[in-house]
Design a protein around this motif. Structure first.
Motif, PDB file in Angstrom:
ATOM      1  N   THR A 232       0.816  -1.202   0.000  1.00 41.90           N
ATOM      2  CA  THR A 232       0.000   0.000   0.000  1.00 41.90           C
ATOM      3  C   THR A 232       0.854   1.258   0.000  1.00 41.90           C
ATOM      4  OG1 THR A 232      -0.078  -0.057   2.395  1.00 41.90           O
ATOM      5  CG2 THR A 232      -1.891  -1.097   1.235  1.00 41.90           C
ATOM      6  N   ARG A 233       2.178   1.088   0.086  1.00 42.02           N
ATOM      7  CA  ARG A 233       3.040   2.269   0.193  1.00 42.02           C
ATOM      8  C   ARG A 233       2.942   3.148  -1.040  1.00 42.02           C
ATOM      9  NH1 ARG A 233       6.786   1.442   4.554  1.00 42.02           N
ATOM     10  NH2 ARG A 233       5.421   0.226   5.893  1.00 42.02           N
ATOM     11  N   ARG A 235       0.447   3.611  -3.121  1.00 42.05           N
ATOM     12  CA  ARG A 235      -0.757   4.425  -3.158  1.00 42.05           C
ATOM     13  C   ARG A 235      -0.715   5.518  -2.106  1.00 42.05           C
ATOM     14  NH1 ARG A 235      -5.773   0.506  -4.853  1.00 42.05           N
ATOM     15  NH2 ARG A 235      -4.406  -1.306  -4.774  1.00 42.05           N
ATOM     16  N   ALA A 236      -0.087   5.224  -0.966  1.00 41.31           N
ATOM     17  CA  ALA A 236       0.046   6.259   0.053  1.00 41.31           C
ATOM     18  C   ALA A 236       0.921   7.395  -0.475  1.00 41.31           C
ATOM     19  CB  ALA A 236       0.640   5.668   1.326  1.00 41.31           C
ATOM     20  N   ALA A 239      -1.128   9.393  -2.998  1.00 41.87           N
ATOM     21  CA  ALA A 239      -2.102  10.273  -2.346  1.00 41.87           C
ATOM     22  C   ALA A 239      -1.399  11.454  -1.686  1.00 41.87           C
ATOM     23  CB  ALA A 239      -2.921   9.495  -1.315  1.00 41.87           C
ATOM     24  N   SER A 240      -0.253  11.198  -1.046  1.00 37.32           N
ATOM     25  CA  SER A 240       0.485  12.296  -0.399  1.00 37.32           C
ATOM     26  C   SER A 240       0.945  13.320  -1.427  1.00 37.32           C
ATOM     27  CB  SER A 240       1.717  11.769   0.331  1.00 37.32           C
ATOM     28  OG  SER A 240       1.357  10.809   1.261  1.00 37.32           O
ATOM     29  N   ASP A 276      -7.715   3.667  -9.989  1.00 40.86           N
ATOM     30  CA  ASP A 276      -8.913   4.301  -9.460  1.00 40.86           C
ATOM     31  C   ASP A 276      -8.617   5.240  -8.307  1.00 40.86           C
ATOM     32  OD1 ASP A 276     -10.471   1.210 -10.089  1.00 40.86           O
ATOM     33  OD2 ASP A 276     -10.901   3.093 -11.103  1.00 40.86           O
TER      34      ASP A 276
ATOM     35  N   TRP B 190      -5.557   5.548   2.069  1.00 37.01           N
ATOM     36  CA  TRP B 190      -4.279   4.948   1.684  1.00 37.01           C
ATOM     37  C   TRP B 190      -3.124   5.535   2.477  1.00 37.01           C
ATOM     38  CZ3 TRP B 190      -4.686   0.571  -0.414  1.00 37.01           C
ATOM     39  CH2 TRP B 190      -5.775   0.293  -1.238  1.00 37.01           C
ATOM     40  N   ILE B 191      -3.192   6.836   2.764  1.00 41.72           N
ATOM     41  CA  ILE B 191      -2.110   7.458   3.527  1.00 41.72           C
ATOM     42  C   ILE B 191      -2.062   6.856   4.925  1.00 41.72           C
ATOM     43  CG2 ILE B 191      -1.249   9.640   4.442  1.00 41.72           C
ATOM     44  CD1 ILE B 191      -2.535  11.060   2.147  1.00 41.72           C
ATOM     45  N   GLY B 194      -0.772   3.357   4.776  1.00 43.23           N
ATOM     46  CA  GLY B 194       0.648   3.322   4.474  1.00 43.23           C
ATOM     47  C   GLY B 194       1.511   3.672   5.671  1.00 43.23           C
ATOM     48  N   VAL B 239     -14.949   1.786  -5.832  1.00 39.59           N
ATOM     49  CA  VAL B 239     -14.895   1.128  -7.122  1.00 39.59           C
ATOM     50  C   VAL B 239     -16.103   0.212  -7.211  1.00 39.59           C
ATOM     51  CG1 VAL B 239     -13.572  -0.468  -8.519  1.00 39.59           C
ATOM     52  CG2 VAL B 239     -12.409   1.227  -7.138  1.00 39.59           C
TER      53      VAL B 239
END
Lengths: 317, 338
Positions: A232-233, A235-236, A239-240, A276, B190-191, B194, B239
């Motif tokens: 998930t890193r 996508r993080a 997003a950041s 997405d 997601w942040i 993460g 989604v």
């Protein structure tokens, strides 16, 4: 995540007694207060000997937390800010400017998507040459696509009637207004953007020539390598990056234009890259395509805050 | 004697119903008009991006800030405050003010179709009604309270201090906040996922990761609603699942089946019924009292002036109603077609 004892000099109510009380509940910094129930904490403080001082300490922490978020604004104040600061930056391409109602919006993150060789970099360079006549701009180049010759060509085309000396002056001014950085991975981009943020904050107090446009050509080349797989890193990070760009755009009145490429999808069609999770990050998304063998381009709206998707325009570069 | 006095009634059931319905009225907001909403409800608006979710929130905000009546014209609003927590940081105030202006003009002129056509014709009329509308416009805009949150810490800080902010606004304006709008609730998902949860100092210290953040958000909202009853509406980008969109999900399952033939069939068949892929933790899902799904359709609705306007579909998931509504977004707001 500074520990609580750093606050003691500024706020004497947060003394060692208070710090010990908080430590007994697993709270060691102000950020820890954010995920604890403060009413429960106050109830525990009641049972303590120095309950009044502890509760005063909690109230002090709450007022520190009140500074940790953005200010509340009402609709009129927002509208005033939008009218005064959030103008349109004309790209110099008539079709695009008409479609977007004036150009790229300051304060918003605009994404330009297109398959390879669909003219994305050309649109960026044309926009850069147009905006740099009046303002400074920052061009983050990920694929060595920035071309000063092309900028000079665009300027020459629009200033055909001017004298050679005037043309030269404009060229000098535009070239000195464009700051070009090469970034080849997402962490380098974060570096540049954080540096930009601190520069802009200093400039706010001092005045001086301010940056109005930020172009990232292309952001998908920076993000795509870290995405993918089960981690998930990536996508993080994506997003950041999106939030940092939007913050720069809104707080320092920049227009941000990012480039994305397309990937294949079901049935042989193509869709924008980055998946997405990226879809809801930009304010506006524009799809660019090129007619085969000519220099006529199509741009259509995929998403826009105030216009229906599907609206399209054609232009020539 | 004393105990009998204790049994004397305060008001009849009819009087109580009257009082509650005026103080806490039911809201029928298009396109959520099939289920009446009132304070204490927590509505989740789910949909892919873009699907007019923010416009639904804006519609609710405008209905809330418009007065019921002003200088003889009936606006049909509540005259209360609306609070907007912008977690997506994409809110466009110019669009909001346009929609508000059009609603005001529509109510003042009495008919929506007239407004759409006569906007350009009635310049003179605008000139005389402009000051009349500007005062109303300004007072409505001041009842719209907005804040941006760039990460979870700012969001939590906002929620923790919201109680005092609500009290302060009540003193300043004299009216309550009726709607709390959150756009969108999964923004930092997601942040937060993460940010790894390093457990320092053993297990006594909680860290700011997805589960703790969501639990705190839910806890704060529940406590706020006890003292300040509001209607909470939150959007969530999701989604679509197998039921609606075959594109992305099929591609994922195709790569799965290459690796794991045994399980692929089970996964696809169990996912048939899921309308979208849920990613919020269970604690948030248990807070929700209503849920509606919105999505775009490919069919375009041709407006009067040959403008293609996107059509959207809305479907109630909680409570599950077996009907699908079509709506479009016009200059005056959301307009239900069917």
């Amino acid at each position: 995540m500074a520990p609580l004892k750093n606050l003691e000099t500024e706020y004497p109510i947060i003394d060692s007694n208070f710090q010990n009380f908080c430590a007994s509940h697993g709270i060691f910094s102000v950020e820890d207060f954010l995920i604890h129930d403060l009413y429960m904490l106050a109830a525990f403080a009641e049972q303590n000997v120095s309950s009044e001082r502890l509760k005063e300490g909690i109230t002090q922490i709450l007022s520190i937390i009140d500074d940790m978020h953005q200010p509340w604004l009402n609709g009129m104040e927002l509208l005033e800010d939008a009218k005064r600061n959030k103008h349109f930056l004309p790209t110099g391409i008539q079709g695009v400017d008409l479609l977007l109602g004036g150009g790229i919006r300051v304060g918003q993150l605009t994404e330009l998507v297109g398959p390879s060789a669909s003219g994305k970099t050309q649109v960026c360079l044309q926009t850069a040459s147009n905006v740099a006549r009046n303002y400074m701009m920052l061009y983050l180049d990920t694929g060595n696509s920035f071309s000063p010759q092309r900028i000079a060509y665009f300027l020459g085309k629009t200033n055909e009637l001017a004298s050679a000396q005037a043309k030269n002056q404009i060229l000098q001014k535009v070239m000195s207004n464009i700051l070009c950085h090469s970034v080849f991975d997402i962490f380098a981009m974060f570096d540049v953007l954080h540096q930009l943020e601190s520069n802009l904050r200093c400039q706010e107090r001092g005045g001086g020539c301010r940056i109005r446009l930020l172009i990232v050509d292309s952001i998908s080349l920076l993000i795509a390598p870290v995405l993918g797989g089960t981690s998930t890193r990536g996508r993080a990070l994506m997003a950041s990056a999106g939030y940092l760009l939007k913050k720069l755009a809104h707080q320092h009145n920049l227009a941000v234009l990012v480039i994305n490429h397309t990937v294949g999808s079901e049935g042989g069609t193509s869709k924008p890259a980055l998946g997405d999770s990226w879809k809801s990050i930009p304010h506006s998304r524009l799809l660019l395509s090129c007619d085969r063998g000519s220099n006529v381009y199509n741009v259509s709206i995929l998403k826009h805050p105030s216009m229906a998707s599907g609206k399209a325009a054609r232009f020539v570069i | 004697m004393g105990s009998k006095a204790w049994l004397v009634e305060d008001e009849s059931a009819r009087e109580m119903l009257d009082r509650v319905l005026t103080e806490r009225p039911f809201l029928l907001l298009p396109p959520l008009h099939r289920v009446p909403l009132r304070v204490g409800n927590i509505v989740e608006i789910v949909g892919p991006s873009p699907s007019a979710k923010t416009h639904i929130l804006i519609q609710a905000a405008i209905t809330c800030i418009l007065p019921r009546q002003w200088k003889g014209v009936n606006y049909g609003g509540l005259g209360h405050l609306a609070m907007f927590l912008d977690l997506d940081c994409r809110f466009d105030i110019s669009r909001f003010s346009d929609l508000l202006n059009h609603r005001i003009m529509e109510a003042a002129n009495g008919s929506s179709s007239e407004v759409d056509c006569q906007i350009k014709e009635s310049e003179a009329q605008n000139a005389t009604t402009k000051p009349y509308n500007e005062e109303l416009f300004a007072s409505c805009m001041r009842r719209f309270l907005y804040i941006r949150c760039y990460d979870s810490s700012e969001f939590l800080a906002t929620l923790k201090t919201l109680h005092y902010r609500l009290q302060k606004e009540r003193e300043t304006h004299g009216v309550n906040v009726h709607v709390l709008l959150i756009d969108s609730i999964g923004a930092f998902h997601w942040i937060d996922r993460g940010s790894s949860s390093f457990s320092l100092e053993g297990d006594t210290r909680k860290s700011l990761h997805l589960q703790s953040v969501t639990e705190t958000v839910v806890q704060e909202i529940r406590k706020l609603l006890l003292v300040h009853p509001m209607l909470v509406m939150a959007t969530k980008a999701a989604v679509l699942g197998n039921r609606y969109s075959m594109n992305d999900s099929k591609r994922n399952y195709r790569t799965w089946s290459a690796k794991d033939n045994l399980h692929s069939r089970n996964v696809t068949s169990s996912d048939q019924q899921v309308p979208y892929r849920e990613y919020m933790p269970a604690v948030w899902q248990s807070l929700i009292t209503h849920r509606i799904l919105v999505r775009t359709t490919d069919a375009d609705f041709v407006n009067g002036e040959h403008q293609n306007v996107s059509t959207y579909l809305s479907e109630w998931l909680l409570p599950p109603l077996n009907s699908v509504d079509k709506f479009i977004v016009r200059d005056t707001g959301v307009f239900v077609l069917s």
